[in-house]
Design a protein around this motif. Structure first.
Motif, PDB file in Angstrom:
ATOM      1  N   SER A  71       0.837  -1.209   0.000  1.00  0.00           N
ATOM      2  CA  SER A  71       0.000   0.000   0.000  1.00  0.00           C
ATOM      3  C   SER A  71       0.870   1.257   0.000  1.00  0.00           C
ATOM      4  O   SER A  71       0.529   2.257  -0.649  1.00  0.00           O
ATOM      5  CB  SER A  71      -0.937   0.004   1.211  1.00  0.00           C
ATOM      6  OG  SER A  71      -0.192  -0.059   2.419  1.00  0.00           O
ATOM      7  N   PHE A  72       1.994   1.217   0.719  1.00  0.00           N
ATOM      8  CA  PHE A  72       2.918   2.354   0.699  1.00  0.00           C
ATOM      9  C   PHE A  72       3.581   2.473  -0.664  1.00  0.00           C
ATOM     10  O   PHE A  72       3.783   3.566  -1.196  1.00  0.00           O
ATOM     11  CB  PHE A  72       3.986   2.187   1.783  1.00  0.00           C
ATOM     12  CG  PHE A  72       5.126   3.170   1.664  1.00  0.00           C
ATOM     13  CD1 PHE A  72       4.988   4.469   2.124  1.00  0.00           C
ATOM     14  CD2 PHE A  72       6.331   2.800   1.082  1.00  0.00           C
ATOM     15  CE1 PHE A  72       6.029   5.385   2.002  1.00  0.00           C
ATOM     16  CE2 PHE A  72       7.379   3.699   0.961  1.00  0.00           C
ATOM     17  CZ  PHE A  72       7.216   4.998   1.422  1.00  0.00           C
ATOM     18  N   SER A  75       1.413   4.223  -3.241  1.00  0.00           N
ATOM     19  CA  SER A  75       0.784   5.465  -2.796  1.00  0.00           C
ATOM     20  C   SER A  75       1.648   6.668  -3.152  1.00  0.00           C
ATOM     21  O   SER A  75       2.815   6.540  -3.504  1.00  0.00           O
ATOM     22  CB  SER A  75       0.565   5.430  -1.278  1.00  0.00           C
ATOM     23  OG  SER A  75       1.803   5.548  -0.599  1.00  0.00           O
ATOM     24  N   ASP A  76       1.071   7.853  -3.025  1.00  0.00           N
ATOM     25  CA  ASP A  76       1.808   9.089  -3.289  1.00  0.00           C
ATOM     26  C   ASP A  76       2.890   9.335  -2.241  1.00  0.00           C
ATOM     27  O   ASP A  76       3.768  10.186  -2.445  1.00  0.00           O
ATOM     28  CB  ASP A  76       0.843  10.284  -3.314  1.00  0.00           C
ATOM     29  CG  ASP A  76      -0.084  10.234  -4.521  1.00  0.00           C
ATOM     30  OD1 ASP A  76       0.286   9.601  -5.525  1.00  0.00           O
ATOM     31  OD2 ASP A  76      -1.195  10.818  -4.446  1.00  0.00           O
TER      32      ASP A  76
END
Length: 221
Positions: A71-72, A75-76
């Motif tokens: 998820s990291f 992600s932005d």
């Protein structure tokens, strides 16, 4: 500094012994293996203050990937989202270990292993290529500029395809290298420049462009 000087001296001695005394292809392989092990161990066991970017950027990034997971990664918050080859490599290593020294050892193995491989394939005297890699601080750059060095290690394989005038594998390797550092995209037009014949006109143009780059280097940067 002394530790690095010792490494340079060791590579030189190995090169003179295995590369110049009764040289053979087997000795070249042995030299590349031994010198690569020395460089990988040196890189993996160095202090965290050796290589500014290492401690400032890559250690925290590895820890964030380790804790944040996929998820990291997508992600932005991921500072290397556009350099997904490096991000993905870090993620895969983080699945196996949380030890930053192991992480750096794996990264070093990839960078130095690829370099040794291309020296064996394309260099008439691999030991001289490896000595230049270490003595001229290209290896030193791998201790800090990790993404750039990974990209360059991949790009080295593309040079072979310029000589063979094979555009597809060249472009694919450059694009792969650019997933580790976007600056490698600058090598895309190099393929076409390399097809221009070397003569007075082309040398004059190259010389003029070089002078302009030197004069306006800071503005370009």
């Amino acid at each position: 500094m002394w530790a690095y000087a010792i490494v340079v001296f060791v590579v030189l001695l190995l090169g003179l012994f295995l590369g110049e005394w009764r040289p053979s292809r087997k000795k070249e392989i042995l030299f590349l293996c031994l010198s690569s092990v020395v460089l990988i161990v040196f890189s993996a066991l160095r202090a965290t203050n050796v290589g500014i970017d290492y401690y400032q950027f890559y250690v925290p990034f590895f820890e964030n990937v380790r804790s944040g997971g996929w998820s990291f990664l997508v992600s932005d918050a991921n500072p290397y989202l556009t350099e997904f080859g490096f991000s993905l490599l870090t993620f895969l290593i983080s699945l196996v270990t949380g030890n930053v020294f192991v992480y750096m050892a794996v990264i070093a193995t990839i960078m130095i292993g690829l370099t040794a491989w291309v020296l064996y394939r394309d260099c008439s005297k691999p030991w001289i290529g490896m000595f230049i890699f270490v003595a001229f601080n290209f290896f030193g750059n791998t201790l800090s500029y990790i993404r750039q060095s990974l990209g360059i290690a991949i790009f080295l394989f593309a040079i072979h395809y310029i000589k063979e005038k094979r555009i597809v594998p060249y472009m694919l390797l450059v694009l792969l290298a650019a997933t580790f550092h976007n600056s490698l995209l600058l090598m895309l037009p190099v393929y076409f420049l390399a097809q221009i014949a070397i003569n007075r006109i082309s040398l004059g143009v190259y010389g003029g462009m070089t002078i302009l780059v030197l004069v306006f280097s800071w503005q370009i940067f």
